[in-house]
Design a protein around this motif. Structure first.
Motif, PDB file in Angstrom:
ATOM      1  N   ILE A  48      -3.524   8.113  -2.581  1.00  0.00           N
ATOM      2  CA  ILE A  48      -2.652   7.150  -2.585  1.00  0.00           C
ATOM      3  C   ILE A  48      -1.918   7.119  -4.021  1.00  0.00           C
ATOM      4  CG2 ILE A  48      -2.148   4.828  -2.573  1.00  0.00           C
ATOM      5  CD1 ILE A  48      -4.380   4.359  -0.618  1.00  0.00           C
ATOM      6  N   CYS A  49      -0.858   7.260  -4.155  1.00  0.00           N
ATOM      7  CA  CYS A  49       0.087   7.267  -5.384  1.00  0.00           C
ATOM      8  C   CYS A  49       0.308   5.835  -5.484  1.00  0.00           C
ATOM      9  CB  CYS A  49       1.381   7.946  -5.344  1.00  0.00           C
ATOM     10  SG  CYS A  49       1.178   9.637  -5.226  1.00  0.00           S
ATOM     11  N   HIS A  50       0.457   5.216  -6.797  1.00  0.00           N
ATOM     12  CA  HIS A  50       0.997   3.828  -6.977  1.00  0.00           C
ATOM     13  C   HIS A  50       2.260   3.641  -7.632  1.00  0.00           C
ATOM     14  CE1 HIS A  50      -2.361   1.719  -5.197  1.00  0.00           C
ATOM     15  NE2 HIS A  50      -3.239   2.925  -5.412  1.00  0.00           N
ATOM     16  N   SER A  51       2.397   4.548  -8.405  1.00  0.00           N
ATOM     17  CA  SER A  51       3.947   4.577  -9.008  1.00  0.00           C
ATOM     18  C   SER A  51       4.285   5.962  -9.326  1.00  0.00           C
ATOM     19  CB  SER A  51       3.843   3.560 -10.370  1.00  0.00           C
ATOM     20  OG  SER A  51       4.853   3.123 -10.610  1.00  0.00           O
ATOM     21  N   ARG A 105      -5.202  -5.228  -9.395  1.00  0.00           N
ATOM     22  CA  ARG A 105      -3.941  -5.682  -9.112  1.00  0.00           C
ATOM     23  C   ARG A 105      -3.096  -4.594  -8.381  1.00  0.00           C
ATOM     24  NH1 ARG A 105      -5.978  -7.779 -13.535  1.00  0.00           N
ATOM     25  NH2 ARG A 105      -5.110  -9.962 -14.337  1.00  0.00           N
ATOM     26  N   ASN A 106      -3.937  -3.699  -7.907  1.00  0.00           N
ATOM     27  CA  ASN A 106      -3.372  -2.329  -7.133  1.00  0.00           C
ATOM     28  C   ASN A 106      -2.121  -1.539  -7.992  1.00  0.00           C
ATOM     29  OD1 ASN A 106      -3.409  -1.041  -4.616  1.00  0.00           O
ATOM     30  ND2 ASN A 106      -1.279  -1.741  -4.016  1.00  0.00           N
ATOM     31  N   TYR A 107      -2.598  -1.448  -9.336  1.00  0.00           N
ATOM     32  CA  TYR A 107      -1.741  -0.489 -10.094  1.00  0.00           C
ATOM     33  C   TYR A 107      -2.232   0.883  -9.938  1.00  0.00           C
ATOM     34  CZ  TYR A 107      -0.498  -4.740 -12.824  1.00  0.00           C
ATOM     35  OH  TYR A 107      -0.235  -5.986 -13.374  1.00  0.00           O
ATOM     36  N   GLU A 109      -5.361   3.983  -8.268  1.00  0.00           N
ATOM     37  CA  GLU A 109      -6.482   4.177  -7.490  1.00  0.00           C
ATOM     38  C   GLU A 109      -7.649   4.411  -8.022  1.00  0.00           C
ATOM     39  OE1 GLU A 109      -5.258   3.609  -4.529  1.00  0.00           O
ATOM     40  OE2 GLU A 109      -6.919   4.520  -3.452  1.00  0.00           O
TER      41      GLU A 109
ATOM     42  N   PHE B 134       4.101   0.417   1.021  1.00  0.00           N
ATOM     43  CA  PHE B 134       3.430  -0.931   0.565  1.00  0.00           C
ATOM     44  C   PHE B 134       2.132  -0.992   0.092  1.00  0.00           C
ATOM     45  CE2 PHE B 134       7.754  -2.336   1.972  1.00  0.00           C
ATOM     46  CZ  PHE B 134       8.145  -2.950   0.925  1.00  0.00           C
ATOM     47  N   ARG B 135       1.438   0.011   0.877  1.00  0.00           N
ATOM     48  CA  ARG B 135      -0.179   0.055   0.490  1.00  0.00           C
ATOM     49  C   ARG B 135      -0.030   0.765  -1.002  1.00  0.00           C
ATOM     50  NH1 ARG B 135      -4.147   3.647   3.954  1.00  0.00           N
ATOM     51  NH2 ARG B 135      -2.848   5.322   3.064  1.00  0.00           N
ATOM     52  N   GLU B 136       0.959   1.462  -1.374  1.00  0.00           N
ATOM     53  CA  GLU B 136       0.999   2.073  -2.821  1.00  0.00           C
ATOM     54  C   GLU B 136       1.639   1.121  -3.839  1.00  0.00           C
ATOM     55  OE1 GLU B 136       1.658   6.532  -1.030  1.00  0.00           O
ATOM     56  OE2 GLU B 136       3.432   5.560  -1.889  1.00  0.00           O
ATOM     57  N   PHE B 137       2.756   0.466  -3.474  1.00  0.00           N
ATOM     58  CA  PHE B 137       3.437  -0.181  -4.244  1.00  0.00           C
ATOM     59  C   PHE B 137       3.450  -1.369  -4.553  1.00  0.00           C
ATOM     60  CE2 PHE B 137       6.774   3.573  -3.161  1.00  0.00           C
ATOM     61  CZ  PHE B 137       6.160   4.376  -4.074  1.00  0.00           C
ATOM     62  N   LEU B 138       2.722  -2.258  -3.656  1.00  0.00           N
ATOM     63  CA  LEU B 138       2.668  -3.557  -3.721  1.00  0.00           C
ATOM     64  C   LEU B 138       1.891  -3.967  -5.113  1.00  0.00           C
ATOM     65  CD1 LEU B 138       0.068  -5.626  -3.108  1.00  0.00           C
ATOM     66  CD2 LEU B 138       0.589  -5.103  -0.682  1.00  0.00           C
ATOM     67  N   ARG B 139       2.152  -5.196  -5.489  1.00  0.00           N
ATOM     68  CA  ARG B 139       1.536  -5.510  -6.965  1.00  0.00           C
ATOM     69  C   ARG B 139       0.892  -6.766  -6.776  1.00  0.00           C
ATOM     70  NH1 ARG B 139       1.652  -1.016  -7.343  1.00  0.00           N
ATOM     71  NH2 ARG B 139       2.920   0.496  -8.563  1.00  0.00           N
TER      72      ARG B 139
END
Lengths: 459, 255
Positions: A48-51, A105-107, A109, B134-139
């Motif tokens: 999963i990429c986050h940003s 904070r889901n920043y 993985e 949104f699984r990736e980008f939600l904060r």
């Protein structure tokens, strides 16, 4: 070296992420793990990429160094001993806090922990071990961890770390032993390959336990030259994993592109043998960013060869998922990729005797070789044509990129347009499609800007 | 005399959609006379008969069960995901997909040569892709009391698809994810199962703007800035991979 002890976490994070950013691997893939009560985290096989940072690279993991102090003086490295930069180290607690707080904070993985070699390889590897143990056992972190193996560290430490990490990697850095000797006087091919082999054996040993040795292939003896027999067949662990798995997401490595004279054929051949004989999950290619002054290196400020890096990734994909071999794509006589055409198109255009391919009857492996058709669409085609014959309209909805594929295929005996199976003709058409994209990659200007001084039509 | 159209109108939730499909099916109306749409903004048609569907869990469950049993669980997954779409034609697309499915069975999901299969596949792909994003980008922001709160503004109703992922990941956290578009929220209390519930958007706005811990938000922005390689700067690529519409609540893009 200016070693500074009492920096704030802000300052340390700035220094130690800046020092880590040239390592390209930031994927969190390769392992599925459910969450657990009392812990924090899980892992998804697809990653999963986050940003995405300003350079368009994915941010999936907190990519930092434990320390940027280093006893080595590798010429290409920003952290080499002879560079006058501020040096600092994280404490294990600081790394854990950052990881957990960013993670919830889901920043991110998970953590990607690498390090300079502060005193010795063992001392460094031990710091990494202490950090991971704290993170897993005290902070109860169940997310993804990618860790660098330090060349020269003892096998016991490598093994201990391997049971805490999901992925481990040792950077090959340069595809030939000569290149390495020239640019990294403190490292040797052997020091890198030895732990790589150890990790492979660790993973292999675990699979043996799980599969009772069924369908297992022999571990090859350590070889300095990495030429390898072709062995086919991937292993799928049949039984559930033991509680603590050894590097469950496999190992990866990185090679620098454009710091030395090695050609694409050398790079790709090495990658291929790493996949075959070391069971690597990924080989990463890193366009060299010229920051260090050295007579052996490209001049400071030389543009990183981004398009070349892109071609290598495309070819790497063809090796791993499309059944291509390095020697089909390149040769001694033709050692570098065509800058203008992607490797798959390039191959197709040089092998027009196989085309056009009839979508409704061609075997799966041939579908995979058609430019514009990927693994997913090839699979869908094979399933869909069981119930009805397919036409171009349906291919489009399946996800085939027709503007590329249509030169190479027929549906029910007909091509989409009246096009010729002719090398020059197809090349010209596809170049027109790709021209814009390729220029943007290397020159980072928009097509509009480019067309002002574009001379391709005069050539 | 030509027979007029019959238009079913239902609640815009999977339960509502499934109930409408059940009712329309039971009424045996010819395809060309039938339309099923969700309640909300629609253009009123003259000479059409409107039938308002009362959401009925029992009927919805019957539909779900018979699709899973008589077609396949994959067909059910696609149908469920497609029902979360924001596209207007979704219910009729599902209806036609099921009609074929009940005739041919599990093979239906492979039949990419058929329009009704392609359409449900496209809807499903679109919803799943947005859920992934949104699984990736939600904060999450951490509020004073340690509660984690996230807001999203999706096109499709993706909450049911992402809730399980976060509940599995953070079993020990109290968290909420609020969908501004649908005015719905997912709530998860430490150690318990998550649930969906409508939210009072004013209350959420107040909570969102209340005091919260800033330390790690600052550190994250710093990391985000530092990790980019200046020599490779490429905003176009960044925008392709993380579209502007996802950035509403991504703090690293705040100016």
């Amino acid at each position: 070296m200016f070693v500074v002890e009492d920096l704030s976490v802000d300052q340390k994070l700035e220094i130690l992420s800046d020092a880590a950013k040239y390592d390209v691997a930031c994927t969190s893939s390769g392992v599925d793990r459910k969450g657990q009560a009392g812990m924090i985290g899980n892992a998804a096989k697809c990653g999963i990429c986050h940003s995405f940072a300003a350079d368009g690279r994915c941010i999936s993991l907190l990519k930092i160094l434990m320390t940027n102090e280093c006893i080595h003086d590798c010429k290409y490295c920003i952290n080499r001993r002879s560079n006058d930069t501020l040096r600092t180290s994280f404490t294990p607690e600081e790394v854990c806090e950052l990881t957990i707080q960013f993670y919830r904070r889901n920043y991110i993985e998970g953590l990607f922990l690498s390090s300079g070699v502060r005193k010795s390889p063992d001392e460094t590897m031990e710091q990494i071990y202490i950090t991971l143990k704290l993170l897993r056992e005290t902070y109860r972190f169940n997310g993804y961890i990618h860790v660098k193996g330090i060349p020269g560290a003892s096998p016991e430490l490598i093994e201990a770390v391997g049971f805490l990490a999901d992925r481990m990697s040792l950077n090959l850095e340069l595809p030939t032993a000569d290149g390495l000797k020239q640019l990294a006087p403190g490292k040797s091919r052997e020091k890198i390959l030895l732990p790589m082999r150890q990790i492979q054996k660790g993973i292999h040993g675990q699979r043996m336990l799980l599969t009772d040795g069924r369908a297992e292939r022999p571990v090859l003896p350590m070889q300095e030259e990495m030429s390898l027999p072709a062995v086919s067949g991937r292993l799928v662990p049949a039984a559930p994993r033991p509680k603590s798995a050894f590097v469950p997401a496999g190992q990866s490595t990185q090679m620098i592109v454009g710091a030395t004279q090695e050609n694409d054929f050398q790079l790709l051949t090495v990658a291929e043998s790493l996949y075959r004989s070391y069971d690597l999950k990924r080989v990463f290619y890193s366009a060299y960013v010229a920051l260090n002054e050295d007579s052996h290196l490209p001049e400071v400020g030389t543009k990183p060869p981004l398009l070349r890096e892109h071609r290598l990734y495309q070819a790497d994909w063809l090796l791993r998922f499309y059944g291509f071999e390095a020697k089909e794509l390149l040769s001694e006589q033709r050692p570098n990729f065509n800058v203008y055409l992607d490797p798959k198109c390039d191959w197709a255009i040089r092998h027009l005797e196989h085309f056009p391919i009839e979508i409704n009857t061609a075997p799966y492996d041939m579908l995979l070789r058609i430019p514009g058709i990927g693994v997913k669409s090839a699979r869908r085609i094979v399933k869909a044509r069981r119930s009805s014959r397919l036409d171009f309209e349906q291919l489009k909805r399946i996800g085939v990129v027709l503007k590329r594929a249509h030169y190479f295929i027929t549906c029910n005996g007909k091509m989409m347009y009246r096009t010729k199976i002719d090398e020059d003709y197809i090349t010209r058409r596809i170049l027109d499609l790709d021209h814009k994209k390729n220029w943007e990659l290397d020159y980072n200007v928009t097509f509009r800007q480019l067309s002002l001084f574009d001379d391709k039509n005069f050539a | 005399m030509e027979q007029g159209k019959i238009i079913y109108i239902c609640e815009n939730t999977p339960d509502g959609v499934f109930t409408a499909i059940y009712d329309a099916w039971a009424a045996r109306i010819a395809d060309e006379r039938l339309n099923i749409i969700v309640d909300g903004d629609y253009t009123f048609e003259l000479f059409a008969e409107y039938r308002y569907v009362e959401t009925d869990m029992e009927k919805a469950v019957k539909v779900a069960r018979s699709v899973s049993r008589k077609i396949s669980s994959e067909a059910y997954r696609q149908m469920y995901t497609a029902s979360l779409s924001h596209e207007e034609d979704k219910i009729m697309a599902i209806y036609r997909f099921l009609k074929l499915g009940f005739r041919v069975g599990a093979a239906v999901t492979d039949m990419h040569g058929r329009d009704e299969v392609c359409r449900v596949f496209e809807l499903c792909r679109n919803v799943s892709n947005e859920a992934c994003s949104f699984r990736e980008f939600l904060r999450f922001a951490e509020l004073e009391n340690g509660i984690l709160l996230a807001r999203i503004r999706p096109k499709n109703f993706v909450l049911p698809l992402i809730a399980g992922h976060f509940a599995d990941r953070f079993p020990e956290e109290n968290f909420a994810i609020v969908d501004d578009t649908a005015q719905m929220g997912v709530f998860h209390e430490r150690g318990k199962k998550w649930f969906l519930s409508p939210v009072d958007s004013e209350a959420i706005r107040r909570l969102w703007n209340s005091e919260r811990s800033q330390e790690y938000e600052r550190l994250w922005k710093l990391f985000f800035r530092t990790i980019a390689i200046e020599e490779r700067r490429n905003y176009r690529c960044q925008r392709t991979l993380c579209a502007l519409r996802y950035r509403d609540y991504m703090l690293e893009f705040d100016r």
